[in-house]
Enzyme design. Structure first.
Site, mmCIF file in Angstrom:
data_model
loop_
_atom_site.group_PDB
_atom_site.id
_atom_site.type_symbol
_atom_site.label_atom_id
_atom_site.label_comp_id
_atom_site.label_asym_id
_atom_site.label_seq_id
_atom_site.Cartn_x
_atom_site.Cartn_y
_atom_site.Cartn_z
ATOM 1 N N GLN A 1 0.832 -1.212 0.000
ATOM 2 C CA GLN A 1 0.000 0.000 0.000
ATOM 3 C C GLN A 1 0.864 1.259 0.000
ATOM 4 O OE1 GLN A 1 -0.600 -2.707 1.832
ATOM 5 N NE2 GLN A 1 -2.758 -2.988 2.305
ATOM 6 N N ASP B 1 -6.677 1.703 12.398
ATOM 7 C CA ASP B 1 -7.937 0.986 12.141
ATOM 8 C C ASP B 1 -8.829 0.911 13.368
ATOM 9 O OD1 ASP B 1 -6.198 0.084 9.823
ATOM 10 O OD2 ASP B 1 -8.175 -0.718 9.323
HETATM 11 O O1 MRU Z 1 -5.338 -3.334 4.824
HETATM 12 P P1 MRU Z 1 -5.600 -1.877 4.602
HETATM 13 O O2 MRU Z 1 -4.952 -1.339 3.369
HETATM 14 O O3 MRU Z 1 -7.074 -1.554 4.685
HETATM 15 O O4 MRU Z 1 -4.916 -1.156 5.841
HETATM 16 C C1 MRU Z 1 -5.063 0.232 5.950
HETATM 17 C C2 MRU Z 1 -4.348 0.805 7.106
HETATM 18 O O5 MRU Z 1 -3.736 0.124 7.899
HETATM 19 C C3 MRU Z 1 -4.487 2.291 7.295
HETATM 20 O O6 MRU Z 1 -3.338 2.830 7.874
HETATM 21 C C4 MRU Z 1 -5.687 2.568 8.213
HETATM 22 O O7 MRU Z 1 -6.816 1.898 7.779
HETATM 23 C C5 MRU Z 1 -5.976 4.021 8.307
HETATM 24 S S1 MRU Z 1 -6.606 4.700 6.819
HETATM 25 C C6 MRU Z 1 -6.871 6.352 7.086
#
Ligand code: MRU
Length: 353
Positions: free
Chosen positions: A211, A252
């Protein structure tokens, strides 16, 4: 990986924030920007059923805690449209099933259930099925609009912790792609740009699903921010070299004691920051704070398929048959978090929610 999508369409983006808008409601239809195709291809996928929405969230077509909440809210809009009758009890039961199904798409981001509850409460208050369908749409659009305002406010508060010319390190993607606009961890960077200031960013690549390189580097580069991509294993090197002034990550779920779950690898970043006396900030909307989860140990950590670890960009990167572990998130203890940046201000320890 479960990944069932219908009616893929490609639309041309007019500007950056259009290009990185994860959820689009247009001409009565719901579209998700397919983040699995970024940065090489910009495609939107039409979401026309609860199952398409759930699969898209599970398959990371849309991802990032606030965006998952927005996606789920629009999943409820699609579910409401799919009910043909006018019997309110039947409609509410149909919607409860849809909500339960969407709630299980991913377990860690509390914003998912938070958004589903918000939409369901609107349905419950309506007098007819038609009124409830309209209310679902209004609430989903409101959640999306509010998120933009919330994220900008996070950016303003976050920027108060920084000075022009500073360099931050971030992990995963907590930018515009993970929210309605601005992001959380990246919001101070975008607000700085609006004000003619310059905050530079080091972006961790973020294995296993990249990501950081696919999404954070893409959106920052596209918006003209000075971004340097590093592999996750370089974080200690760059902090040791004095190249980083602060770390800012998204989140999260924040437990009642301030422990925070974020993308796997975040805990390591916090430990490295502590060892180098670098402030480590978590940026998130208040909707990510979950007083019902007492500590980080109570946060359910999503376990994803081992195939994501034994392969890299679709190619095998490990011997066949090797065991692999794939927790999608880890928990940073509150003792390592210098501050939590929210839309209402900067919270300092001790945390108690
Ligand atoms: O697995 P993902 O890509 O959904 O993980 C996303 C994250 O860990 C982000 O840092 C988190 O959701 C915050 S988004 C503002």
């Amino acid at each position: 990986m479960e990944h069932v999508l219908s009616n893929p369409i490609v639309m041309k983006a007019k500007n950056l924030f259009d290009a990185v808008q994860p959820v689009v409601y247009k001409d009565g239809k719901v579209f998700f920007l397919d983040q699995t195709a970024l940065p090489t291809s910009t495609e939107w996928v039409e979401i026309d059923s609860v199952e398409a929405c759930r699969s898209a969230v599970r398959g990371l077509v849309v991802r990032g805690a606030p965006a998952i909440g927005i996606a789920a809210a629009f999943g409820m809009v699609v579910a409401a449209r799919g009910y043909a009758g006018d019997d309110m009890a039947g409609f509410l039961s149909h919607m409860k099933n849809a909500s339960d199904r969407l709630a299980t798409a991913r377990p860690t981001a509390v914003n998912l259930v938070w958004a589903l509850r918000r939409v369901y409460a609107r349905l419950d208050a309506a007098c007819s099925v038609g009124e409830a369908k309209d209310a679902a749409l209004r609430e989903a659009l409101l959640i999306q609009k509010e998120d933009e305002e919330i994220c900008r406010s996070i950016g303003v508060h976050g920027l108060s912790l920084l000075r022009d010319g500073m360099t931050i390190l971030t992990h995963c993607n907590a930018g515009a792609l993970a929210t309605s606009c601005y992001g959380t961890a990246l919001a101070p960077v975008y607000v700085a740009r609006e004000r003619g200031m310059n905050i530079k960013v080091f972006a961790d690549e973020t294995r296993p699903l990249l990501q950081g390189s696919r999404l954070t580097a893409y959106e920052l580069l596209s918006s003209g921010v000075d971004v340097t991509l590093i592999t996750d294993s370089m974080a200690a090197y760059v902090m040791g070299k004095g190249l980083i002034d602060a770390c800012i990550v998204g989140c999260d779920r924040v437990a009642a004691n301030g422990d925070a779950a974020n993308k796997i690898g975040t805990y390591g970043v916090a430990l490295i920051a502590k060892a180098h006396n670098i402030p480590f900030y978590v940026a998130c909307p208040l909707s990510t704070i979950d007083p019902d989860t007492p500590t980080g140990g109570d946060i359910v950590i999503e376990e994803r398929d081992a195939s994501e670890v034994v392969s890299f960009m679709g190619k095998a990167s490990a011997p066949g048959g090797v065991k692999a572990l794939n927790p999608a998130f880890d928990v940073t203890p509150s003792s390592l978090i210098s501050a939590i940046i929210t839309e209402k201000g900067v919270l300092r320890p001790p945390y108690s929610f």
